[in-house]
Structure formats: C-alpha cells, structure tokens
Design an enzyme around this catalytic site. Structure first.
Site, PDB file in Angstrom:
ATOM      1  N   GLY A  33      89.919   6.170  64.685  1.00 60.81           N
ATOM      2  CA  GLY A  33      89.604   6.388  66.097  1.00 60.81           C
ATOM      3  C   GLY A  33      88.118   6.482  66.350  1.00 60.81           C
ATOM      4  N   MET A  76      84.133   8.384  64.529  1.00 59.27           N
ATOM      5  CA  MET A  76      83.499   9.040  63.384  1.00 59.27           C
ATOM      6  C   MET A  76      82.313   9.883  63.826  1.00 59.27           C
ATOM      7  SD  MET A  76      83.513   9.573  60.203  1.00 59.27           S
ATOM      8  CE  MET A  76      82.335  10.696  59.479  1.00 59.27           C
ATOM      9  N   GLU A  77      82.259  11.100  63.270  1.00 60.31           N
ATOM     10  CA  GLU A  77      81.338  12.138  63.732  1.00 60.31           C
ATOM     11  C   GLU A  77      79.953  12.110  63.075  1.00 60.31           C
ATOM     12  OE1 GLU A  77      84.147  12.703  61.826  1.00 60.31           O
ATOM     13  OE2 GLU A  77      83.772  14.279  60.342  1.00 60.31           O
ATOM     14  N   GLU A  90      85.001  14.499  68.186  1.00 64.16           N
ATOM     15  CA  GLU A  90      83.842  14.094  67.363  1.00 64.16           C
ATOM     16  C   GLU A  90      82.642  14.979  67.668  1.00 64.16           C
ATOM     17  OE1 GLU A  90      84.789  12.255  65.077  1.00 64.16           O
ATOM     18  OE2 GLU A  90      86.606  11.502  66.046  1.00 64.16           O
ATOM     19  N   GLU A 103      89.099  18.892  59.668  1.00 69.61           N
ATOM     20  CA  GLU A 103      89.969  18.145  60.592  1.00 69.61           C
ATOM     21  C   GLU A 103      90.989  19.033  61.301  1.00 69.61           C
ATOM     22  OE1 GLU A 103      89.059  15.545  61.667  1.00 69.61           O
ATOM     23  OE2 GLU A 103      87.793  14.648  60.113  1.00 69.61           O
TER      24      GLU A 103
HETATM   25  N1  PHE Z   1      86.395  11.913  60.525  1.00 71.63           N
HETATM   26  C1  PHE Z   1      86.981  11.102  61.549  1.00 71.63           C
HETATM   27  C2  PHE Z   1      87.584  12.063  62.549  1.00 71.63           C
HETATM   28  O1  PHE Z   1      86.964  12.645  63.316  1.00 71.63           O
HETATM   29  C3  PHE Z   1      88.048  10.190  61.098  1.00 71.63           C
HETATM   30  C4  PHE Z   1      87.622   9.098  60.191  1.00 71.63           C
HETATM   31  C5  PHE Z   1      87.914   9.181  58.842  1.00 71.63           C
HETATM   32  C6  PHE Z   1      86.977   7.988  60.672  1.00 71.63           C
HETATM   33  C7  PHE Z   1      87.568   8.175  57.987  1.00 71.63           C
HETATM   34  C8  PHE Z   1      86.642   6.981  59.817  1.00 71.63           C
HETATM   35  C9  PHE Z   1      86.943   7.064  58.488  1.00 71.63           C
HETATM   36  O2  PHE Z   1      88.712  12.384  62.576  1.00 71.63           O
HETATM   37 ZN    ZN Z   2      87.962  14.582  62.867  1.00 70.99          ZN
END
Ligand code: PHE
Ligand code: ZN
Length: 875
Positions: free
Chosen positions: A273, A275-276, A310, A332
C-alpha cells in the site's frame, strides 16, 4: 541446496547483535541510461555489545556488480574479501574504519520492485524489508541505525526532481566531459539515525502540491505531495488527511513531526500500500490519489487511513524501530491500532469498528486457522516478505487494543510516552513495549504476552444459568492447534459485557449502577455471577474486546433483541451476522427454502430499515450478508458452488420480499448533487446496497434504473456501483456499459483496475474464461501489481464459485498466473499464492485438482513462492 530447505530458516532464538555498527553512511547514486552507479562510504566500528569480537565484516548484497572496494582509502586486493551467496565478507578488519564500495545496478530491469526500480519513467526505491541490499553492500538489518547523507545525480531534463530522506543541503550542475550534458545533483542529509529499510530516493519529473503545517511547538513544516502531472488534481484529499493526522498525533499521543519537510510520492508500480521512509513516504497511487470522479468512497477512506498510518510510523517505527523482523508487529500492530483510532475519531466510531472487525474476522481468522497460521511475533521464517500478514498487522493491532482497554486511556498514554522517551533512536522488541505497559500500570502482563507468541484463534464458549435471582456466566477458552504449535496455553482475554432486560435495556450490574463491565478470562474456565431481577440477554464481547470466536447458544429472540436494541454497534452487527449465518445454514444443510428463511428474518430486517435514517452507513452494514467466502468457512467440506446457490437464493428472496423498501431507499437517498462528507457517503452506501438487492431480484425496470444511474453518476461510487450490479447480474445493457466505461477511462489506471475487478467478481464458473480473455487484454500488465490484484486477486480471493469451478479451469488458470508472475515479481506471486490456503477444506475432487495444479508450480518456484506453497501443500 534447494530454496526453502531448513538451512534457509531464520530463527528468533538465534538473534545476535550486529558485529559492526555504521554510525555514518554516504551514498552517491549516479543514475545513467540503462544502469546506475552507487558509491557507498560507510563509517564502521566494532559493536561493543558483541564480546566475541568478530574479526570479519559481513555485508548483504544482491544483484550488485562490485566495481571496486577500498578500506580507509586504499583499494582492497581480491584476497582481502570474498563475495558469495549474497554476502560480502571483508577479512580481518580494524576496530574503526571507512569502507567504500562502488557497484553497478540495473534498475530498468528490476520488476521485483524491491531496491531501486523504474515506474512510468521515474526512479524510486522500496527497501523494507530487505531491499536496500539491492542498492549497495550494507548490514541490511533493522538494528543497524546510521545517519545517511545521499547525493542523487541524473539528467536534469528528464529528472528535474531528485529526492531523498531528510533535508536538502546542496545542489548543483555537473560539469563533465563525457558528452552527457545537462546533468545535475542534489544532496540530502537525514539528521536522524535510521535503519536502511527506511532509506528512499526518487528521481523524476513530477507535479507537486504544497502546503505547510505548524506544529504544536510552532515549527513550520513544508508538506510536499508529488504525483505525475496528470494526477495533480487528485492530491487534495491526501493533503487534508495528512494535516489531520499530524494534528491528531500531537493531540492524542503528544508526538510532533521532527523534520522541516515531509514528502509523499505517488508511484504506479508498488508491491504494497505504502511505505513510511523517513521524511519521504512512497505510496501506491491507489492509496494516495483521490478524486470524486475516479475514486470510490471506500477508496477515499482508505487514502485517509493509509496516509495517517504511514505518517504515524514516523514515531511508531522510525524514531523507535524494530530490533529484528520478528518484531515487525511492534511497529505494524501499534501503527494499525493508531490509524484505526484516528479513523474512528474522524468518522463514525461504530461504523469504523465494525468495518475493522469484519475485515479481521473474514481474513485474519481464516489465516490463523489454516496452514499459514503463525504468531503475531513469529519464531522463524524463510522469507520475511511472506510475514507482512494480517496476523502481524490486524491481530497485532487487536493485541495493542487489548492493552489499551486493560490499562485505560490515561495509563496507556503514560505508557506510550514512556516507550517513546525510553527507546527513542533505538531498535527494540515487543517485550519492551509491554514492559512499559506493566511499569506504568503496575500490572503483571506476563500472561498477556502469550498473545504475541501463540498462534491460532481462541474459541471462547459461554454458558449461563439463572437461578434464584443469580445470573452465572461460565466462560471457557480453547485454542485449536496450529502448524508447529500443538499445545496451547490459556490466554488473558478481556470480555466486555452488558446484560439486557427483555426490552433490551441494560441492567445494573452492581450497586454503583454500572451497566457495562469487563471480565478477564485467564484460566481455562471461569464463572462470573451477577444478582439480577430477570433472566437477561447477554451482550457479549462488546466492541469486540478480544480477537476470539465467541460461542453462545443464542436463541432467535435474543438475537433479535440485540439487533434491535443493543447500544453496542459491534454486538448489533454480530447479532445480524448470526441470524444470517443460521438462516444460510438451514438452506445449505437442511435444504430449507430461501423464502421460508427470509420470512423468519423479515421483521428484524424491517426494523433495521425503519431506523435506517439514523445512520445509513450502519444500516448498510447490518443489511449486508456475509461473503460467500465467510459462509463457506462455516461448512465442511467447502463446496463453493453450493454456497453460492444458497447465498444467491437468499439475496434474491431478500430483494423480492423487501422490494418496496429497497425502491424507497434507492429513491429517497438520492442526493441532488455530490457531497464528500460522511453523511453523504453513508447515504450512497445504503442506496447502492438497495440497488444491488433490486438488481439481484431482477426487479421490474431495474436495468433501466441502473443504466441511468451509470450514465448520470455524480461520482465513481455510483458509476462503478451501478456497473458492478449490471455486470454481476447479467442485466440488459451490461456489456455496453462495460465498453463505454473502458472507453471513458482507458487512461486512468486506477479506474481501469476497477473495470477489471468488476468482471472478475461475477460469480459462477463462466467467469474463468472471461478472466482468461482479460489476461490478454492490451491493458492487462503482469508487471503492474495493482492490475494483477484487480483481475487475478479478485478471482482467487473474492469469487470462490468461479475460482473453484468444477472443471478445474480456475485452478489451472491460477497455476498459470502464479508461474508467470513468479518470474516477474516473487513477492506478488507468493502473496497471490496465499489464495490457495483453503485447499484442505475443499470438497475432495476440488482439493485434488488444486493440489495437482499447485504441485506443478512448486517445481522451480522462487524462495518466496516455495515457502507459501510448501506450507499449503503440507510439504
Ligand atoms: N511498512 C509498510 C507499512 O506501512 C508496508 C510495506 C512493507 C511496504 C514492505 C513495502 C514493503 O505498512
Ligand atoms: Zn505500517
């Protein structure tokens, strides 16, 4: 050694701190036509926490061509290092030193979408979990935090915009004599130490929406949202959402943003979706772009919650990060809990809670009860990419929510303050999080911690008696075995409850007159007693206070009381679901008629409709039947065709029996013009549901009505909603509408995704051939994950009666798709492979057909896909 053999397993129990730390990292990323040169200078020092004093430095790297390597400025001879199996070992290094590597990579050929890659003419990165090793040699693990300085170089004409984490500190023109004129560079400095999975870089020609946010302490933050020029008008909703999220995190958690600039870039090709990455979030276009003409209400809500999610990671994930990937839920689960609470505060809390629970129960519960079950904190994995699961995210959020409930809002806030303060700048564990909860509250949560390590959905059975004015409720818990975890211990389960009198009014439970309480079930069986004047209807697990399956022998009158009167939104919805499930069971198992079942429910449903105006969104939730997947999960063996016949017959009966109500709703909820607020969204939702029942019932004139709604739609919610109803019921004008829609929206990728999805969602075996034909459509692209999810994902995860077509055609198509996809993008292939997890539940002939198809794919599968298939096939 074959991929997926036990030697490739990483275990939590084997955790060791890193041998070397990297306080500083300087990157120079030189983007050329066809390749990119990455020069990385790492300042390294031996980690004092490792008393075994390792002498060799080991770095991770994949798909890198090493051009040169030097230590403290002196080129290293080949005898000083070895490159093998994704590792670079530099022998006998000093305590402190600088290592410079130059590598050549080929982002243009990167279809896995990890590391540096190209999407629609721009360059971007995705490093979580282990993508940074595709950019340069580095200790690619979340507990190595480094301060990054990054210079990006590229051709100015095609890539006027060069972004990375932190703040821009310098820029200039390149003067070089190799004939490549017009190149420029920008240097970015991120003052916060971060693990390399939070690194990001973007080079492209993008439009920007700018705004500012003033933090609680009065600092001005520049907000820059980037997208392709044609999408500039689709960024307003994300900007509004971002500003709301920033204010909310200050108000609710006391967390301010910490850099001078916050950037979001929208990218078409993206595995997840969003990425932070620190200060430079990268988003799947589907989770950031929104415009009423192209975006449904549901997608508007998703944008709001993903933008917030994010952003919230800046504290829960970035400032305080994970020690290792087993702790993934630390960031998460907590961040999903935070975004759910944010959405609840921005919208209707009751509706958001039911939506979140519905999602968990329909998707995470099956995961937790099937071959892919694993704990919120897994103990081992082969490919960490396969553990970005609903269990880690959604169940992880419930585990944080229970701690919030146990402590109460005030102590929970004190505990998160302690957590952020104590661990700022560190990489920590789920235990560290719970320890803060324990310290602040003075509670012993050691029993609670089992929620992190024990897989499976607990079943709580409730039985009650009412004798001589005493109501006794006996709760017992049991968690069925999951793969690799045969014996389960009792968990600490908070059960929130109220007891209703026959008119649905909550009874006083104590002398203080409280009408709601939380009992804690900690042992296998416990009894809780309440003196009461009458035998009550129990309203149990209010607000879905724990992620468990509740078994209680409700009689129909009790369920109708709950549905009609309970003040708890979850319990009302749950009562409706129980009524639907039992009606459907009677049709499926006892062969009773749908009409007969509908008559029993009719008064209850009419009651909901009568009150629909109070909260149309909630009414829509109450009047929506469980999905065929959810119904199928309640019957063994799984027979999707039979489930479809029953569900369809029941919906048609519902459409016919309440024909007048649906027509009235469809008419009265029509709005003179488009509005974006929650009230208007709720009305649209109920209106589209009413139209869908009329469509299912093939009510008189409905095809014309739907064609008109389609043509005169004020927004995408109405347009795609009407199209979907026409298509899934094969109504007059469906094919023409499909053609017109494709003609109108051919240049809008996110809209075309919906066009593909609508067709893949049509129930019944004939859809397999349609999906197959669509796989050859000029607009179908295997390299575009959103498109693959829309077409193949919808078939596999949302359309059981087509996927499990009796002739096995759906299974063969699935296998074919997995093979094609695995060669392009193993992460997406593995994720799609999860769709086979019900294999062992299927009717035997179907199960055999799916097994045969998958066994063939297993040969030569990537490590990602192999891990998933092996678990499903029981290898
Ligand atoms: N860390 C991201 C999230 O906020 C998800 C994600 C994981 C995106 C791996 C890309 C690759 O949930
Ligand atoms: Zn996340």
């Amino acid at each position: 050694m074959r991929d997926g053999s036990p030697a490739n397993v990483t275990r939590l129990a084997d955790y060791l701190p890193p041998a070397y730390l990297v306080p500083r990292t300087h990157l120079d990323v030189d983007i050329r036509d066809g390749h990119t040169l990455v020069t990385a200078t790492l300042t390294l020092e031996r980690n004092p926490a490792r008393d075994d004093r390792p002498e060799d430095l080991v770095l991770d790297g994949e798909h890198l061509e090493l051009l040169s390597l030097s230590l403290d400025g002196a080129a290293l001879p080949a005898s000083r290092y070895r490159e093998a199996d994704g590792r670079l070992t530099v022998f006998s290094v000093p305590e402190r030193f600088e290592l410079t590597s130059v590598v050549r990579i080929e982002p243009e050929k990167n279809t896995a979408l990890e590391g540096l890659y190209r999407s629609n003419g721009m360059y971007c990165t995705q490093c979580e979990a282990e993508g940074f090793r595709r950019i340069t040699w580095f200790p690619d693990r979340p507990d190595v935090l480094s301060r990054f300085t990054t210079t990006v170089r590229a051709d100015r004409e095609h890539y006027p915009l060069l972004l990375s984490n932190g703040n821009p500190v310098a820029s200039g023109e390149e003067s070089e004599g190799d004939g490549q004129g017009g190149r420029h560079w920008v240097t970015w400095e991120d003052p916060f130490p971060k693990p390399c999975y939070l690194f990001a870089l973007v080079a492209g020609d993008l439009a920007c929406l700018k705004d500012t946010f003033t933090t609680a302490s009065g600092r001005q933050v520049a907000l820059h949202l980037y997208a392709e020029h044609r999408d500039l008008d689709k960024l307003d909703h994300a900007m509004v959402s971002l500003k709301k999220a920033m204010a909310w995190d200050e108000r609710v958690y006391g967390r301010e943003y910490d850099l001078d600039i916050f950037q979001i870039v929208a990218v078409s090709h993206f595995n997840m979706g969003a990425m932070e990455n620190k200060g430079l979030n990268i988003f799947n276009t589907a989770c950031v772009l929104a415009h009423p003409a192209t975006t449904t209400d549901a997608a508007f809500e998703r944008v709001e919650s993903v933008v917030a999610h994010e952003y919230f990671h800046n504290w829960s994930g970035n400032r305080v990060t994970c020690r290792d990937w087993f702790q993934l839920s630390l960031k998460e689960g907590f961040t999903v809990f935070r975004d759910q609470e944010f959405s609840s505060d921005m919208n209707s809390r009751a509706v958001v809670r039911v939506e979140n629970v519905n999602f968990l129960v329909n998707h995470q519960f099956p995961e937790d009860q099937g071959p892919l079950a694993h704990p919120v904190r897994p103990a081992q994995y082969q490919k960490i990419d396969n553990f970005y699961t609903l269990t880690v995210y959604e169940k992880g959020a419930e585990v944080v929510r229970m701690q919030h409930e146990l402590l109460g809002a005030e102590d929970f806030r004190r505990a998160t303050d302690l957590y952020f303060e104590r661990f700022d700048g560190q990489a920590v564990t789920c235990d560290d999080f719970v320890t803060c909860m324990e310290e602040v509250s003075g509670r012993d949560l050691s029993g609670f911690k089992r929620w992190y390590s024990q897989a499976g959905t607990p079943i709580v059975r409730a039985e009650d008696t009412y004798v001589d004015g005493l109501y006794s409720l006996t709760l017992s818990q049991h968690t069925p075995a999951t793969p690799g975890q045969a014996d389960k211990q009792p968990l600490m389960i908070p059960v929130k409850l109220a007891l209703l009198d026959p008119r649905g009014k909550p009874l006083a439970l104590n002398d203080q007159g409280d009408t709601e309480t939380v009992v804690i079930l900690e042992r296998a069986t416990q009894t809780f007693s309440f003196p009461l004047p009458v035998k009550p209807t129990p309203s149990l697990l209010r607000g879905f206070s724990a992620p468990v399956i509740l078994r209680y022998d409700f009689d129909e009158t009790q369920l109708q009381t709950l549905l009609a009167h309970d003040s708890d939104g979850f319990c009302r919805w749950d009562a409706a679901q129980r009524l639907y499930f039992s009606a459907l069971s009677r049709i499926i198992e006892q062969g009773e008629s749908a009409e007969q079942q509908l008559e029993r429910l009719r008064p209850a449903l009419e009651g909901v409709i009568r009150r629909a105006a109070e909260d149309p969104a909630q009414a829509a939730l109450l009047l929506t039947l469980p999905t065929e997947t959810a119904i199928g999960d309640r019957h063994a063996p799984l027979d999707p065709a039979r489930v479809h016949r029953a569900a369809h017959a029941f919906k048609v009966a519902l459409g016919r029996a309440l024909d007048e109500d649906w027509r009235r709703l469809a008419e009265s909820l029509r709005e003179p013009e488009y509005r974006a607020d929650g009230d208007a969204m709720g009305k649209r939702r109920l209106r589209m549901l009413a139209l869908s029942y009329l469509g299912l019932a093939k009510a008189d004139g409905i095809a014309d009505d739907l064609q008109r709604t389609f043509r005169d739609a004020s927004c995408m919610t109405e347009e795609i909603g009407a199209l979907g109803i026409l298509v899934s019921n094969g109504l007059d004008g469906a094919e023409t509408a499909l053609e017109q829609f494709a003609e109108r929206w051919r240049d809008e990728a996110l809209v075309m995704d919906q066009w593909f999805a609508v067709q893949a969602a049509v129930p019944g075996p004939a859809t397999v051939a349609r999906v197959k034909a669509l796989m050859s459509h000029p607009d179908f692209e295997w390299t575009l994950p959103n498109r693959v999810r829309a077409l193949i994902g919808t078939l596999v995860n949302g359309n059981p009666s087509a996927f499990h077509a009796e002739d096995g055609s759906g299974h063969r198509l699935f296998a074919e798709a997995l093979k094609t996809l695995d060669a392009i993008n193993p992460q997406i292939a593995a994720r799609l492979g999860n769709g086979a997890a019900r294999l062992d539940r299927l009717r035997e002939d179907l199960s055999t057909s799916l097994r045969t198809a998958l066994s063939e794919v297993r040969e030569g599968a990537s490590a990602n896909l192999a891990e998933v298939l092996d678990r499903i096939l029981g290898a």
